[in-house]
Design a protein around this motif. Sequence first.
Motif, short mmCIF file in Angstrom:
data_model
loop_
_atom_site.label_atom_id
_atom_site.label_comp_id
_atom_site.label_asym_id
_atom_site.label_seq_id
_atom_site.Cartn_x
_atom_site.Cartn_y
_atom_site.Cartn_z
N ALA A 64 0.84 -1.20 0.00
CA ALA A 64 0.00 0.00 0.00
C ALA A 64 0.87 1.25 0.00
O ALA A 64 0.72 2.14 -0.85
CB ALA A 64 -0.94 0.00 1.21
N GLU A 103 9.68 3.19 7.16
CA GLU A 103 9.42 1.76 7.37
C GLU A 103 10.23 1.29 8.57
O GLU A 103 11.44 1.46 8.62
CB GLU A 103 9.80 0.98 6.10
N ARG A 107 9.95 -11.05 3.07
CA ARG A 107 8.66 -11.49 3.59
C ARG A 107 7.82 -12.17 2.50
O ARG A 107 7.59 -11.58 1.45
CB ARG A 107 7.95 -10.23 4.09
N GLN A 133 3.86 -11.25 -3.80
CA GLN A 133 3.91 -9.92 -3.17
C GLN A 133 5.37 -9.50 -2.95
O GLN A 133 5.73 -8.35 -3.10
CB GLN A 133 3.16 -9.98 -1.83
N VAL A 191 7.78 4.81 13.21
CA VAL A 191 6.96 5.94 13.65
C VAL A 191 6.44 5.65 15.05
O VAL A 191 5.93 4.56 15.32
CB VAL A 191 5.81 6.19 12.65
N ASP A 225 -4.10 -2.97 5.16
CA ASP A 225 -4.33 -3.80 6.35
C ASP A 225 -4.44 -2.98 7.63
O ASP A 225 -4.96 -3.47 8.63
CB ASP A 225 -3.19 -4.83 6.52
N LEU A 250 -4.07 -7.79 -0.40
CA LEU A 250 -3.21 -6.88 -1.15
C LEU A 250 -4.04 -6.10 -2.18
O LEU A 250 -3.87 -4.89 -2.36
CB LEU A 250 -2.12 -7.70 -1.85
P1 RFL Z 1 1.74 -4.57 5.08
O1 RFL Z 1 2.19 -5.37 3.90
O2 RFL Z 1 1.59 -5.28 6.37
O3 RFL Z 1 2.79 -3.37 5.24
C1 RFL Z 1 2.77 -2.51 6.36
C2 RFL Z 1 4.20 -2.06 6.62
O4 RFL Z 1 4.20 -1.10 7.69
C3 RFL Z 1 5.33 -1.34 8.51
N1 RFL Z 1 5.11 -0.74 9.84
C4 RFL Z 1 5.65 0.44 10.24
N2 RFL Z 1 6.50 1.29 9.64
C5 RFL Z 1 6.89 2.42 10.32
N3 RFL Z 1 6.48 2.69 11.59
C6 RFL Z 1 5.64 1.85 12.26
N4 RFL Z 1 5.24 2.14 13.49
C7 RFL Z 1 5.19 0.67 11.57
N5 RFL Z 1 4.37 -0.37 11.91
C8 RFL Z 1 4.35 -1.21 10.85
C9 RFL Z 1 5.43 -2.86 8.51
O5 RFL Z 1 6.74 -3.30 8.88
C10 RFL Z 1 5.10 -3.18 7.06
O6 RFL Z 1 6.25 -3.22 6.23
O7 RFL Z 1 0.36 -3.81 4.80
P2 RFL Z 1 -0.27 -3.27 3.41
O8 RFL Z 1 0.74 -2.46 2.66
O9 RFL Z 1 -1.57 -2.70 3.78
O10 RFL Z 1 -0.48 -4.58 2.51
C11 RFL Z 1 -1.41 -5.57 2.87
C12 RFL Z 1 -0.94 -6.95 2.35
O11 RFL Z 1 0.39 -7.16 2.77
C13 RFL Z 1 -1.85 -8.07 2.84
O12 RFL Z 1 -3.20 -7.68 2.75
C14 RFL Z 1 -1.68 -9.37 2.00
O13 RFL Z 1 -0.42 -9.95 2.21
C15 RFL Z 1 -2.78 -10.35 2.34
N6 RFL Z 1 -2.63 -11.64 1.63
C16 RFL Z 1 -3.06 -11.78 0.34
N7 RFL Z 1 -3.55 -10.73 -0.34
C17 RFL Z 1 -3.89 -10.86 -1.65
O14 RFL Z 1 -4.39 -9.89 -2.25
N8 RFL Z 1 -3.73 -12.03 -2.34
C18 RFL Z 1 -3.23 -13.13 -1.74
O15 RFL Z 1 -3.04 -14.16 -2.41
C19 RFL Z 1 -2.91 -13.05 -0.34
N9 RFL Z 1 -2.42 -14.10 0.33
C20 RFL Z 1 -2.07 -12.73 2.30
C21 RFL Z 1 -2.00 -13.97 1.62
C22 RFL Z 1 -1.58 -12.62 3.60
C23 RFL Z 1 -1.05 -13.72 4.22
N10 RFL Z 1 -0.52 -13.53 5.52
C24 RFL Z 1 0.77 -13.99 5.87
C25 RFL Z 1 -1.13 -12.54 6.37
C26 RFL Z 1 -1.48 -15.10 2.24
C27 RFL Z 1 -1.06 -14.98 3.55
C28 RFL Z 1 -0.58 -16.24 4.22
#
Ligand code: RFL
Length: 398
Positions: A16, A35, A45, A108, A132, A291, A304
């Motif tokens: 995002a 980050e 990851r 991803q 942050v 997320d 995602l």
């Molecule tokens: P992210 O990827 O969690 O990134 C958030 C980032 O913020 C950082 N952060 C900070 N940085 C600075 N200061 C702070 N205080 C902070 N606190 C946290 C974190 O370190 C991180 O780098 O959120 P974003 O960008 O919203 O993206 C969301 C996606 O990552 C997530 O929805 C997907 O991975 C979900 N997901 C899937 N989505 C799909 O669309 N298709 C799929 O096939 C799919 N398969 C999956 C998935 C998620 C999975 N897990 C492990 C949750 C399969 C799995 C198993």
Amino acid sequence: MNPIQTDVAIVGAGPAGLLLARMLQLQGIDAVVLERRSRDYVLGRVRAGIIEQPVAELLVELGVGERMLADRLVHDGVQLQHHAGDRMVRDRIDFAALTGKTVTVYGQRELVRDLIGLREADGLPLRFGAEVIGLDGLSDDRVAVRYRDEAGESTISARYVAGVDGAHGITAQLLDGAERQTLQRSYPAAWLGVLVEAAPPSHELIYARHPEGFALASMRTPEVSRLYLQVPAGDTLADWSSDRIWEHLHRRLDLPGSPVNEGRFLESSITPLRSVVHRRMRYGRLLLGGDAAHVVPPTGAKGLNLAVADMTQLSRRLGGVLLRGDEAALDGYQESCLHRVWQVTHFSWWMTDLLHRLESDEFGEELRTEQLRTLADGGPLAQWFADSYTGLPLTPWS
Ligand code: RFL
Ligand code: PHB
């Protein structure tokens, strides 16, 4: 020392945050991405694997699609495996025939690598190891974003803050719980996922409903499988030896002539299943997305993709206020996001309920069996499934 000034401080370099940074860059808007993790951690990851068609098209439009187009696998259907009487059957949902659309299999991890590579090549601010820890002045003209890195504590002054720091981030937590208006559902199950050095059992994904629980055979490349098993909530990797994992994968997924192929584990993890929606996505100058604002169980492969949909809204609306001086541009942000959020939350909940073994309930079992039969007929339910899985249209990002 005066703090660094920027238009938009982006908290989190997940898909995002990195995509928002790209969309703002293309509109000529300044942003700094902070980050908390290291560069290596973020690049390592393993998470999502499926990209909706409208999202894949957007990535190409944003100039991020070159490696994806070269390396991706394009799927025009999925297999739903389940018991029909005393037999296991695999029904194919034909996306191409039902919708004319496809999905892209591209990790991803690879997408994040592409986005980081582009931002670094363009010499734009992206700081790893910068956590942050506070936001001051959300209702004032500028926000002070306090962060900590190896040099100590510093502040960035921003006109707006994008809270895209994931499900365990800080931005949503900085607000009072009641303000977030959170609704959630937990499920008594988790997914154990393994990345395996072996060819997937089929050229398409297989989603399996089995009396012992759900299983999924996905992939990253023709040589690397991504396999998942439903396990009880609370189980840890220590409860699952590799022999036990293979036994369950074979029992739940194998069909004659199409067994799961064993290979070396490259990674393994456990993810709880839950649905969370914060009904407030805006607090003054802080805008939540991805997320950080909502979590869906992974069954529909939507997290995602939904994060990207939020960012198209946010990018266009930030352009409205910062470039065109339209102070009202951000007003409809949460309403326009939440419509899709609830559609996708419903789809992910429905698919989770359909395919998992969550409770022993014969009434529910009959309903699920009947829905699987109806899906196999290729009628309106299959059409809705195919439309939802391949992805609803996105709104313009600029
Ligand atoms: P992210 O990827 O969690 O990134 C958030 C980032 O913020 C950082 N952060 C900070 N940085 C600075 N200061 C702070 N205080 C902070 N606190 C946290 C974190 O370190 C991180 O780098 O959120 P974003 O960008 O919203 O993206 C969301 C996606 O990552 C997530 O929805 C997907 O991975 C979900 N997901 C899937 N989505 C799909 O669309 N298709 C799929 O096939 C799919 N398969 C999956 C998935 C998620 C999975 N897990 C492990 C949750 C399969 C799995 C198993
Ligand atoms: C994946 O390949 O990681 C994957 C595929 C489909 C899902 C969830 C995850 O529904």
